[in-house]
Design a protein around this motif. Structure first.
Motif, PDB file in Angstrom:
ATOM      1  N   VAL A 142      16.270  -9.383   3.790  1.00 28.66           N
ATOM      2  CA  VAL A 142      16.318  -8.782   5.358  1.00 28.66           C
ATOM      3  C   VAL A 142      16.884  -7.631   5.277  1.00 28.66           C
ATOM      4  CG1 VAL A 142      17.591  -9.755   7.653  1.00 28.66           C
ATOM      5  CG2 VAL A 142      16.103 -11.386   6.955  1.00 28.66           C
ATOM      6  N   PHE A 143      17.558  -7.832   4.471  1.00 30.15           N
ATOM      7  CA  PHE A 143      18.977  -6.319   3.251  1.00 30.15           C
ATOM      8  C   PHE A 143      17.375  -5.749   3.315  1.00 30.15           C
ATOM      9  CE2 PHE A 143      23.120  -7.847   2.626  1.00 30.15           C
ATOM     10  CZ  PHE A 143      23.387  -8.725   3.653  1.00 30.15           C
ATOM     11  N   THR A 144      16.550  -5.706   1.965  1.00 25.28           N
ATOM     12  CA  THR A 144      15.979  -5.194   1.321  1.00 25.28           C
ATOM     13  C   THR A 144      14.736  -4.672   2.678  1.00 25.28           C
ATOM     14  OG1 THR A 144      14.495  -6.818   0.835  1.00 25.28           O
ATOM     15  CG2 THR A 144      16.595  -5.960  -0.747  1.00 25.28           C
ATOM     16  N   THR A 145      14.681  -4.904   3.581  1.00 24.07           N
ATOM     17  CA  THR A 145      13.677  -4.328   4.024  1.00 24.07           C
ATOM     18  C   THR A 145      13.506  -2.532   4.831  1.00 24.07           C
ATOM     19  OG1 THR A 145      12.851  -6.253   5.473  1.00 24.07           O
ATOM     20  CG2 THR A 145      11.902  -4.844   6.739  1.00 24.07           C
ATOM     21  N   VAL A 146      14.903  -2.581   5.116  1.00 25.85           N
ATOM     22  CA  VAL A 146      16.059  -1.094   5.614  1.00 25.85           C
ATOM     23  C   VAL A 146      15.746  -0.381   4.759  1.00 25.85           C
ATOM     24  CG1 VAL A 146      17.657  -0.054   5.706  1.00 25.85           C
ATOM     25  CG2 VAL A 146      17.648  -2.169   6.356  1.00 25.85           C
ATOM     26  N   ILE A 147      15.118  -0.374   3.178  1.00 23.89           N
ATOM     27  CA  ILE A 147      14.682   0.834   2.159  1.00 23.89           C
ATOM     28  C   ILE A 147      13.148   0.448   2.203  1.00 23.89           C
ATOM     29  CG2 ILE A 147      16.800   1.666   1.568  1.00 23.89           C
ATOM     30  CD1 ILE A 147      16.302   0.093  -1.060  1.00 23.89           C
ATOM     31  N   VAL A 148      13.179  -0.604   2.494  1.00 20.45           N
ATOM     32  CA  VAL A 148      11.141  -1.155   1.362  1.00 20.45           C
ATOM     33  C   VAL A 148      10.920  -1.042   2.590  1.00 20.45           C
ATOM     34  CG1 VAL A 148       9.484  -2.758   0.972  1.00 20.45           C
ATOM     35  CG2 VAL A 148      12.089  -2.840   0.044  1.00 20.45           C
ATOM     36  N   ALA A 149      10.162  -0.861   4.863  1.00 22.28           N
ATOM     37  CA  ALA A 149       9.755  -0.504   4.918  1.00 22.28           C
ATOM     38  C   ALA A 149       9.560   1.032   5.135  1.00 22.28           C
ATOM     39  CB  ALA A 149       9.948  -1.202   6.543  1.00 22.28           C
ATOM     40  N   PRO A 150       9.788   2.152   5.095  1.00 21.11           N
ATOM     41  CA  PRO A 150       9.861   3.150   4.744  1.00 21.11           C
ATOM     42  C   PRO A 150       9.036   3.410   3.159  1.00 21.11           C
ATOM     43  CG  PRO A 150      12.227   3.374   5.053  1.00 21.11           C
ATOM     44  CD  PRO A 150      11.724   1.618   5.174  1.00 21.11           C
ATOM     45  N   GLY A 151      10.307   3.018   1.906  1.00 16.85           N
ATOM     46  CA  GLY A 151       9.597   3.269   1.057  1.00 16.85           C
ATOM     47  C   GLY A 151       7.569   2.848   1.094  1.00 16.85           C
ATOM     48  N   GLU A 152       7.893   1.978   1.283  1.00 19.30           N
ATOM     49  CA  GLU A 152       6.201   1.040   1.563  1.00 19.30           C
ATOM     50  C   GLU A 152       5.130   2.149   2.125  1.00 19.30           C
ATOM     51  OE1 GLU A 152       4.823  -1.607   0.343  1.00 19.30           O
ATOM     52  OE2 GLU A 152       6.345  -2.167  -1.585  1.00 19.30           O
ATOM     53  N   ARG A 153       5.664   2.549   3.009  1.00 18.78           N
ATOM     54  CA  ARG A 153       5.153   3.330   4.133  1.00 18.78           C
ATOM     55  C   ARG A 153       4.414   4.958   3.660  1.00 18.78           C
ATOM     56  NH1 ARG A 153       1.909   5.656   8.487  1.00 18.78           N
ATOM     57  NH2 ARG A 153       2.957   6.908  10.054  1.00 18.78           N
ATOM     58  N   VAL A 154       5.540   5.344   2.357  1.00 23.27           N
ATOM     59  CA  VAL A 154       5.716   6.731   1.578  1.00 23.27           C
ATOM     60  C   VAL A 154       4.902   6.053   0.948  1.00 23.27           C
ATOM     61  CG1 VAL A 154       6.218   8.104   0.674  1.00 23.27           C
ATOM     62  CG2 VAL A 154       7.006   8.048   2.347  1.00 23.27           C
ATOM     63  N   LYS A 155       4.456   5.373  -0.214  1.00 23.61           N
ATOM     64  CA  LYS A 155       4.038   4.937  -1.488  1.00 23.61           C
ATOM     65  C   LYS A 155       2.918   5.169  -0.863  1.00 23.61           C
ATOM     66  CE  LYS A 155       3.628   0.797  -2.269  1.00 23.61           C
ATOM     67  NZ  LYS A 155       3.212  -0.076  -2.819  1.00 23.61           N
ATOM     68  N   CYS A 156       2.216   3.577   0.141  1.00 21.69           N
ATOM     69  CA  CYS A 156       0.648   3.644   0.481  1.00 21.69           C
ATOM     70  C   CYS A 156       0.339   4.996   0.753  1.00 21.69           C
ATOM     71  CB  CYS A 156       1.120   2.519   1.433  1.00 21.69           C
ATOM     72  SG  CYS A 156       1.301   0.871   1.164  1.00 21.69           S
ATOM     73  N   LEU A 157       1.065   5.306   1.337  1.00 19.97           N
ATOM     74  CA  LEU A 157      -0.532   7.091   2.078  1.00 19.97           C
ATOM     75  C   LEU A 157      -0.125   7.744   0.405  1.00 19.97           C
ATOM     76  CD1 LEU A 157       2.088   8.007   5.089  1.00 19.97           C
ATOM     77  CD2 LEU A 157      -0.160   7.516   5.621  1.00 19.97           C
ATOM     78  N   LEU A 158       0.801   8.300  -1.008  1.00 23.84           N
ATOM     79  CA  LEU A 158       0.387   8.873  -0.812  1.00 23.84           C
ATOM     80  C   LEU A 158      -0.856   8.174  -2.135  1.00 23.84           C
ATOM     81  CD1 LEU A 158       3.494   9.463  -1.922  1.00 23.84           C
ATOM     82  CD2 LEU A 158       2.225  11.172  -1.650  1.00 23.84           C
TER      83      LEU A 158
END
Ligand SMILES: CC(=O)O[C@H](CC(=O)[O-])C[N+](C)(C)C
Length: 320
Positions: A142-158
């Motif tokens: 739960v804690f990590t989702t705060v940074i994982v969700a946007p991080g994954e969004r950017v990583k996957c798009l790139l």
């Protein structure tokens, strides 16, 4: 009896009956040490695992044409084409965002896991049950989702744009800024629910597997902290495999949802329905080979990095 690493106590303190469904108490690790050692573990995880992560995302998101005109026919084909077209460094594309994200993510993850254990264990001498260890891992998710969700969004798009050749974003920062300017924070955080679905239960199993195996591998009469490097690698690697066994289907949905054009899907269920209709249930295990080839070494490196860093911190700052 196995001994606790920090204070040499045995694993069955006089006031606590050994519980069959429980782990021996391991003494408390300070939250700050968990955070720093977790960050170092995360850096190790990234360096060992990013090339196969790039292959995974490219396989998961390649255009759904007929089998005869697929861009990549499988893991090796994707590896070969990426290296021949973009050089070896092509496998490290999109590294910027996770580099800034994975180390803090694992720092928060180990911190959250440690906190979860502390909250459920007012008496450090009392063993935690398997369920409590699992719940502590879920809290980390739960804690990590705060940074994982946007991080994954950017990583996957790139990662996906590198495969297509059509470069919309010049890098992670450009990507975040443009997503934010075009559609606000909601766009940056697109895929949050799928990230939670992926990471909460899988984190629970991840940490439970690691702690359980560490305990199993520790010979009678020795402390868990004396575990050999090989056993740490083995426990960490297996934890990574178990994690991805349940994380992969929601991960496929997440990668597709986060890289789809605006309005392509009406919601999470629509991603699932579309994938199942177009490609069948096996679509939920797309990128399987790349994920499982990566999971073992990446997570083995992560836990080894964590344990070594923790030992170093205990030597450098024993009183923290
Ligand atoms: C799903 C995921 O990101 O797993 C992480 C390890 C990996 O293989 O990337 C670790 N964690 C389970 C803590 C999120």
């Amino acid at each position: 009896m196995r001994q606790s690493p920090d204070d040499g106590r045995t694993d069955a303190p006089s006031h606590a009956e050994p519980v069959r469904d429980a782990m021996p108490p391991q003494g408390r690790v300070s939250p700050l040490k968990n955070f720093i050692a977790g960050g170092i573990g995360g850096a190790c995880l990234l360096l060992a695992g990013h090339p196969l992560d790039t292959i995974k995302v490219r396989l998961q998101t390649q255009p759904k044409a007929s089998a005869s005109c697929l861009l990549y026919t499988g893991t090796y084909d994707c590896f070969r084409k990426t290296v021949s077209r973009e050089g070896f460094l092509g496998l490290y594309k999109g590294l910027g965002a996770p580099l800034a994200g994975v180390a803090p993510m694992m720092a928060i993850s180990f911190f959250g896991f440690g906190l979860g254990k502390q909250l459920q264990q007012p008496d450090p001498g009392k063993p935690l049950t398997h369920m409590q260890i699992f719940m502590s891992g879920c809290l980390a998710g739960v804690f990590t989702t705060v940074i994982v969700a946007p991080g994954e969004r950017v990583k996957c798009l790139l990662q996906v744009q590198a495969a297509g050749g059509d470069r919309k974003y010049s890098g992670p920062l450009d990507c975040v800024v443009r997503l934010y300017k075009e559609q606000g924070l909601r766009s940056v955080y697109r895929g949050t629910v799928l990230t939670l679905i992926r990471d909460v239960p899988s984190n629970g199993l991840y940490f439970l597997t690691y702690e359980y195996l560490k305990n199993v591998f520790t010979p009678e009469g020795q402390s868990v902290s004396q575990l050999s490097t090989l056993n740490i690698l083995l426990a960490g690697g297996v934890a990574g495999l178990v994690n991805w066994t349940i994380a992969l289907p929601p991960d496929v949905l997440k990668s597709n949802f986060q890289t789809a054009a605006e309005g392509q899907y009406r919601g999470l269920l629509d991603v699932l329905r579309t994938l199942l209709r177009d490609e069948g249930p096996s679509a939920l295990y797309k990128g399987f080979n790349a994920v499982f080839l990566r999971a073992f070494p990446a997570n083995a490196a992560c836990f080894l990095g964590f344990e070594v860093a923790l030992k170093g911190l205990n030597i450098l700052a024993p009183s923290w």
